[in-house]
Motif scaffolding. Structure first.
Motif, mmCIF file in Angstrom:
data_model
loop_
_atom_site.group_PDB
_atom_site.id
_atom_site.type_symbol
_atom_site.label_atom_id
_atom_site.label_comp_id
_atom_site.label_asym_id
_atom_site.label_seq_id
_atom_site.Cartn_x
_atom_site.Cartn_y
_atom_site.Cartn_z
ATOM 1 N N ALA A 70 0.759 -1.298 -0.174
ATOM 2 C CA ALA A 70 -0.246 0.013 0.196
ATOM 3 C C ALA A 70 0.876 1.294 0.018
ATOM 4 N N GLY A 71 2.185 1.216 -0.619
ATOM 5 C CA GLY A 71 2.902 2.365 -0.878
ATOM 6 C C GLY A 71 3.861 2.577 0.138
ATOM 7 N N ALA A 72 3.812 1.732 1.344
ATOM 8 C CA ALA A 72 4.711 1.821 2.479
ATOM 9 C C ALA A 72 5.832 0.635 2.531
ATOM 10 N N PRO A 73 6.972 0.956 2.877
ATOM 11 C CA PRO A 73 8.013 -0.033 2.989
ATOM 12 C C PRO A 73 7.598 -1.175 4.157
ATOM 13 N N THR A 74 8.094 -2.344 4.068
ATOM 14 C CA THR A 74 7.772 -3.357 5.063
ATOM 15 C C THR A 74 9.152 -3.989 5.230
ATOM 16 N N ASP A 75 9.112 -4.899 6.077
ATOM 17 C CA ASP A 75 10.327 -5.681 6.648
ATOM 18 C C ASP A 75 10.226 -7.083 6.081
ATOM 19 N N GLN A 76 9.449 -7.312 5.100
ATOM 20 C CA GLN A 76 9.461 -8.637 4.680
ATOM 21 C C GLN A 76 10.614 -9.055 3.722
ATOM 22 N N ARG A 77 10.828 -10.537 3.874
ATOM 23 C CA ARG A 77 11.849 -10.905 3.120
ATOM 24 C C ARG A 77 11.785 -12.238 2.212
ATOM 25 N N THR A 78 12.656 -12.581 1.373
ATOM 26 C CA THR A 78 12.472 -13.654 0.675
ATOM 27 C C THR A 78 13.144 -14.844 1.158
ATOM 28 N N LEU A 79 12.272 -15.774 1.829
ATOM 29 C CA LEU A 79 12.930 -16.689 2.629
ATOM 30 C C LEU A 79 12.505 -18.219 1.854
ATOM 31 N N LEU A 80 13.544 -19.014 2.127
ATOM 32 C CA LEU A 80 13.366 -20.247 1.629
ATOM 33 C C LEU A 80 13.978 -21.292 2.868
ATOM 34 N N LEU A 81 12.875 -21.839 3.131
ATOM 35 C CA LEU A 81 13.084 -22.801 4.265
ATOM 36 C C LEU A 81 12.767 -24.454 3.745
ATOM 37 N N ALA A 82 13.484 -25.364 4.288
ATOM 38 C CA ALA A 82 13.487 -26.739 4.418
ATOM 39 C C ALA A 82 13.195 -27.452 5.572
ATOM 40 N N PHE A 83 12.106 -28.226 5.497
ATOM 41 C CA PHE A 83 11.863 -29.375 6.476
ATOM 42 C C PHE A 83 11.822 -30.652 6.082
ATOM 43 N N ASP A 84 12.232 -31.561 6.906
ATOM 44 C CA ASP A 84 12.184 -33.240 6.389
ATOM 45 C C ASP A 84 10.980 -33.751 7.351
ATOM 46 N N TRP A 85 10.062 -34.486 6.729
ATOM 47 C CA TRP A 85 9.045 -35.021 7.169
ATOM 48 C C TRP A 85 8.997 -36.776 7.192
ATOM 49 N N ARG A 86 8.813 -37.711 7.799
ATOM 50 C CA ARG A 86 8.598 -39.073 7.652
ATOM 51 C C ARG A 86 7.195 -39.525 7.888
ATOM 52 N N PRO A 87 6.330 -40.418 7.284
ATOM 53 C CA PRO A 87 5.144 -40.634 7.563
ATOM 54 C C PRO A 87 5.211 -41.628 8.655
#
Length: 326
Positions: free
Chosen positions: A309-326
């Motif tokens: 909305a025209g204002a700066p934010t502190d958002q980032r481009t993040l890439l996270l990884a998680f491992d899950w086993r059924p």
């Protein structure tokens, strides 16, 4: 592209329906090959020793930036192959192709071999040039043929981009009445249902559909959104589905839920992230099968180009990884 923002943008969200983000102009030309800088981030900044959320084991996380382009932003979805090759679409119709880099133990430590390009319309012009109604890309999927599918909001449609680089063609989409800016956020290939099959799901309702290039789309199950919004999905081996849900409140900030569903849409397992964990406006999800039934999940965040909305934010481009086993 979404209305969620960091603390500096939170006041714009309280007690009202927010307008679409106002984004800075797109600097051109694009950098075809770019170097991606990756800074490691902990799962929990208040407790760096924490390495799991339930049965989801943290496998590394990165804050992604680039000094070579101002276009590495707004990443709305991601899919990753078993060989580590990734494709990600931004909400301004940029396409990122790259490769995840893992260390000897399989933890995510970088992104390499990155290429960034503008998606084109059928005339060869950048979709970005058509304005937000044309470029608001949200979901991405890669079929067995190598053809790429991209879903769009505002002008709700799915485009099929041929592997050989030819002009895009319309792909089947659900024949429903679309709600503005709450359309086909979820998109994923469904090879178990056929080489031309894919799934899509609606952000606001959770209604999912099974589509085929040859025959069109049919309704599938409703996904329980638990009061949140759906931002991405991917298919798991044997027909299970993983979905990413997102919420925001001025007091709590961003929150997300990753849910694993069986073939009927019933919950098998899941995890939730909110502050103080490393969380942002996560919109993209990839599920990568591994040895012993393990699933590696990659989550990517849409930083809205650092503005709302025209204002700066502190958002980032993040890439996270998680491992899950059924």
């Amino acid at each position: 592209m979404r209305r969620l923002a960091g603390p500096l943008g939170a006041l714009a969200l309280a007690g009202c329906v927010s307008p679409s983000p106002t984004l800075p102009p797109a600097p051109l030309p694009y950098a075809a090959t770019i170097a991606v800088d990756a800074a490691a981030v902990p799962l929990d900044p208040t407790d760096p020793s924490r390495q799991a959320i339930g049965r989801f084991v943290y496998a590394g996380g990165l804050h992604l930036t680039s000094q070579q382009t101002a276009r590495l932003h707004g990443l709305s979805d991601i899919k990753v192959r078993t060989d580590g090759r990734l494709v990600s679409a931004s909400d301004q119709s940029d396409l990122l192709r790259a490769r995840v880099v893992l260390d000897g133990s399989g933890r995510l430590i970088g992104v390499a071999d990155a290429h960034l390009a503008a998606l084109k319309d059928a005339t060869g012009a950048d979709l970005y040039a058509g304005g937000q109604r044309e470029f608001d890309s949200e979901g991405v999927a890669e079929l067995a043929s190598g053809d790429l599918l991209v879903s769009f909001e505002q002008n709700d449609r799915v485009l099929r981009f041929p592997r050989d680089g030819g002009p895009p063609r319309p792909a089947p989409q659900p024949q429903i009445a679309y709600t503005f800016n709450k359309g086909m956020e979820g998109l994923a290939a469904d090879p178990m249902s056929g080489p031309d099959a894919y799934r899509t799901a609606m952000e606001g309702s959770g209604q999912s559909f099974l589509c085929r290039l040859a025959t069109g789309c049919t309704p599938s199950f409703h996904i329980d959104l638990e009061g949140l919004e759906l931002t991405s999905l991917d298919m798991l081996p044997d027909g299970r589905m993983a979905v990413l849900l997102r919420g925001f409140s001025p007091l709590r900030g961003n929150s997300i839920k990753l849910k694993i569903l069986d073939r009927q849409g019933r919950r098998i397992d899941g995890m939730e992230m909110a502050r103080p964990l490393t969380v942002d406006n996560f919109e993209g999800l990839a599920a990568v099968p591994g040895p012993g039934g393990r699933i590696r999940f990659y989550l990517i965040s849409d930083d809205n180009f650092g503005h709302f909305a025209g204002a700066p934010t502190d958002q980032r481009t993040l890439l996270l990884a998680f491992d899950w086993r059924p």
